[in-house]
Design an enzyme around this catalytic site. Structure first.
Site, PDB file in Angstrom:
ATOM      1  N   ARG A  56       1.056  -1.122  -0.185  1.00 13.20           N
ATOM      2  CA  ARG A  56      -0.054  -0.076  -0.035  1.00 13.20           C
ATOM      3  C   ARG A  56       0.851   1.392   0.159  1.00 13.20           C
ATOM      4  NH1 ARG A  56      -2.020   1.876   4.632  1.00 13.20           N
ATOM      5  NH2 ARG A  56      -2.324  -0.237   5.275  1.00 13.20           N
ATOM      6  N   ASP A 181      -1.175  22.105 -12.320  1.00 10.20           N
ATOM      7  CA  ASP A 181      -1.802  21.022 -12.796  1.00 10.20           C
ATOM      8  C   ASP A 181      -1.237  21.255 -14.341  1.00 10.20           C
ATOM      9  OD1 ASP A 181      -3.077  19.405 -14.549  1.00 10.20           O
ATOM     10  OD2 ASP A 181      -4.850  19.549 -13.651  1.00 10.20           O
ATOM     11  N   LYS A 206      -3.507  11.268 -19.164  1.00 11.07           N
ATOM     12  CA  LYS A 206      -3.552  11.985 -20.572  1.00 11.07           C
ATOM     13  C   LYS A 206      -2.235  11.688 -21.306  1.00 11.07           C
ATOM     14  CE  LYS A 206      -7.133  13.335 -18.494  1.00 11.07           C
ATOM     15  NZ  LYS A 206      -8.482  12.678 -18.832  1.00 11.07           N
TER      16      LYS A 206
HETATM   17  N1  PLP Z   1      -6.548  17.606 -14.604  1.00 10.91           N
HETATM   18  C1  PLP Z   1      -6.971  17.943 -16.056  1.00 10.91           C
HETATM   19  C2  PLP Z   1      -6.129  18.902 -16.681  1.00 10.91           C
HETATM   20  C3  PLP Z   1      -7.593  16.837 -16.589  1.00 10.91           C
HETATM   21  O1  PLP Z   1      -7.876  16.838 -17.917  1.00 10.91           O
HETATM   22  C4  PLP Z   1      -8.126  15.721 -16.093  1.00 10.91           C
HETATM   23  C5  PLP Z   1      -8.976  14.837 -16.503  1.00 10.91           C
HETATM   24  O2  PLP Z   1      -9.705  15.012 -17.568  1.00 10.91           O
HETATM   25  C6  PLP Z   1      -7.659  15.821 -14.586  1.00 10.91           C
HETATM   26  C7  PLP Z   1      -6.978  16.509 -14.211  1.00 10.91           C
HETATM   27  C8  PLP Z   1      -8.259  14.524 -13.646  1.00 10.91           C
HETATM   28  O3  PLP Z   1      -7.642  13.165 -14.122  1.00 10.91           O
HETATM   29  P1  PLP Z   1      -8.158  11.835 -13.943  1.00 10.91           P
HETATM   30  O4  PLP Z   1      -9.356  11.827 -14.921  1.00 10.91           O
HETATM   31  O5  PLP Z   1      -7.069  11.091 -14.191  1.00 10.91           O
HETATM   32  O6  PLP Z   1      -8.618  11.987 -12.567  1.00 10.91           O
END
Ligand code: PLP
Length: 387
Positions: A56, A181, A206
């Protein structure tokens, strides 16, 4: 397993292509095995000297994949989690109780919803601001109370670009950290930690994985400090570590990250330029176009391209946009982004009530198909929708 080779002097694409050159000691295989064990044998004196206790908190395949991303982001350490959302929420849950957060008005919708609704039940409050406006960010930050300034750049689905260096300074002056992000930029195009950010987050689902077959999230830190230890504890206690099979696939995907992202950014720019001249398109949102409000900042902050994501606003409005999305044949009508296949989505329908996304907007994730094929398909769909 052989020791991690030094990264000094090697280009990021070299490090990625060889996944840091890990070699399996017994067979000398160039692809390392997937470690699936959930438990490990103690030394006779009851110690765990090899560093592994239980599945874990830790896993060797996950560690190897983390090391690759640490090198690409020029960070100190990486943590892989079960999704992009689990990475972002683990970071928030590691903040002190009652912490105030500043986040962009336009950002990945599910995280915005979570911050607006769920996070408040844990005592976290968020002020949403236009993070392209430095004065607005400065005004929203409360010294001593704001613990996190969250950025997404370029941000979904308008591809607003935020100034990481300037906002990191604002955050630090108020005693907060700045987390970015960087899903859409990827470490190929932007390295937020080198610009002053404290933590980088990726929906590794992604571009990092790139093949639409793994859900994963990542956090990379500039310093393995006390806060990072708290995030690690959240991941361990909440059981959010990425599974070894997913980590293996993610590492395989990252080996081709540079060629994919460079090609996708080139194709996205070509499509943005062609679509900007299309009679049925009112506006193209893409940081690589000189018409984009933060183009100069993007050109300074992003290296080697402006990413594979763009949006178009259909002149005739919402129904024409939905109808165009219904008529494409090559583009896949699906959510998500960053895969090798091109995706198209009417974003306002998925984001629902309260979304700041214009209803005439179609979001495009550009894959690796020929630009001429992609353009011909969307051109035909736009014309048919407007007929
Ligand atoms: N951040 C961005 C810019 C995203 O496009 C996404 C998902 O589309 C996320 C975060 C969240 O990622 P996950 O779907 O892997 O939880």
């Amino acid at each position: 397993m052989s020791a991690k080779p030094p990264t000094n002097g090697l280009a990021p694409r070299t490090l990625a292509a060889q996944a840091l050159g890990w070699e399996e000691a017994e067979t000398h295989a160039v692809v390392t095995p997937i470690h699936v064990a959930t438990t490990f044998i103690r030394d006779p004196d009851n110690q765990y000297r090899n560093g592994f206790i239980y599945g874990r908190p830790d896993n060797q395949t996950v560690r190897q994949c983390e090391a690759v991303l640490t090198a690409l982001e020029e960070g100190a350490e990486t943590m892989l989690l079960g999704s992009g959302m689990s990475a972002a929420t683990a970071l928030v849950m590691a903040l002190p109780a009652g912490a105030h957060i500043v986040a962009p008005t336009v950002m990945y919708w599910a995280l915005r919803n979570w911050l607006m609704n769920d996070a408040t039940t844990y005592g976290y409050t968020t002020t949403f601001v236009d993070t392209a406006d430095l004065a607005a960010v400065k005004a929203a930050v409360v010294p001593g109370k704001t613990k996190l300034v969250w950025l997404e750049t370029p941000s979904n689905p308008l591809w607003t670009v935020s100034d990481i260096a300037a906002i990191s300074e604002i955050a630090h002056a108020a005693g907060a950290i700045c987390a970015v992000d960087s899903t859409v930029a990827t470490p190929v195009l932007t390295r937020p930690l080198t610009l002053g950010a404290d933590i980088v987050m990726h929906a590794a689902t992604k571009y990092l994985n790139g093949h639409s077959d793994v859900v994963a999230g990542a956090l990379v830190t500039r310093e393995a400090n006390e806060f990072w230890a708290k995030v690690r504890r959240v991941r361990s206690m909440h059981g959010q570590i990425l599974g070894p099979f997913e980590a293996f696939l993610l590492m395989r995907g990252m080996r081709t990250l540079h060629v994919r992202v460079e090609a996708q950014a080139k194709a996205a720019l070509a499509l943005a330029e062609k679509l900007a001249a299309h009679p049925m398109v009112g506006e193209v949102l893409y940081p690589g176009l000189s018409t984009h409000p933060q183009h100069a900042l993007a050109a300074r902050q992003m290296t080697g391209g402006f990413g594979g994501m763009l949006s178009i606003r259909v002149k005739a409005g919402e129904q024409a946009a939905i109808s165009a999305a219904a008529r494409v044949e090559l583009w896949k009508r699906a959510t998500s982004l960053g895969g090798v296949e091109s995706l198209i989505e009417h974003r306002a329908s998925i984001e629902g009530a309260g979304s700041p996304c214009p209803t005439d907007l179609l979001r495009l994730s550009v894959g690796l198909e020929a630009v001429d094929d992609l353009y011909a398909d969307i051109d035909r769909a736009l014309r048919a929708a407007n007929a």
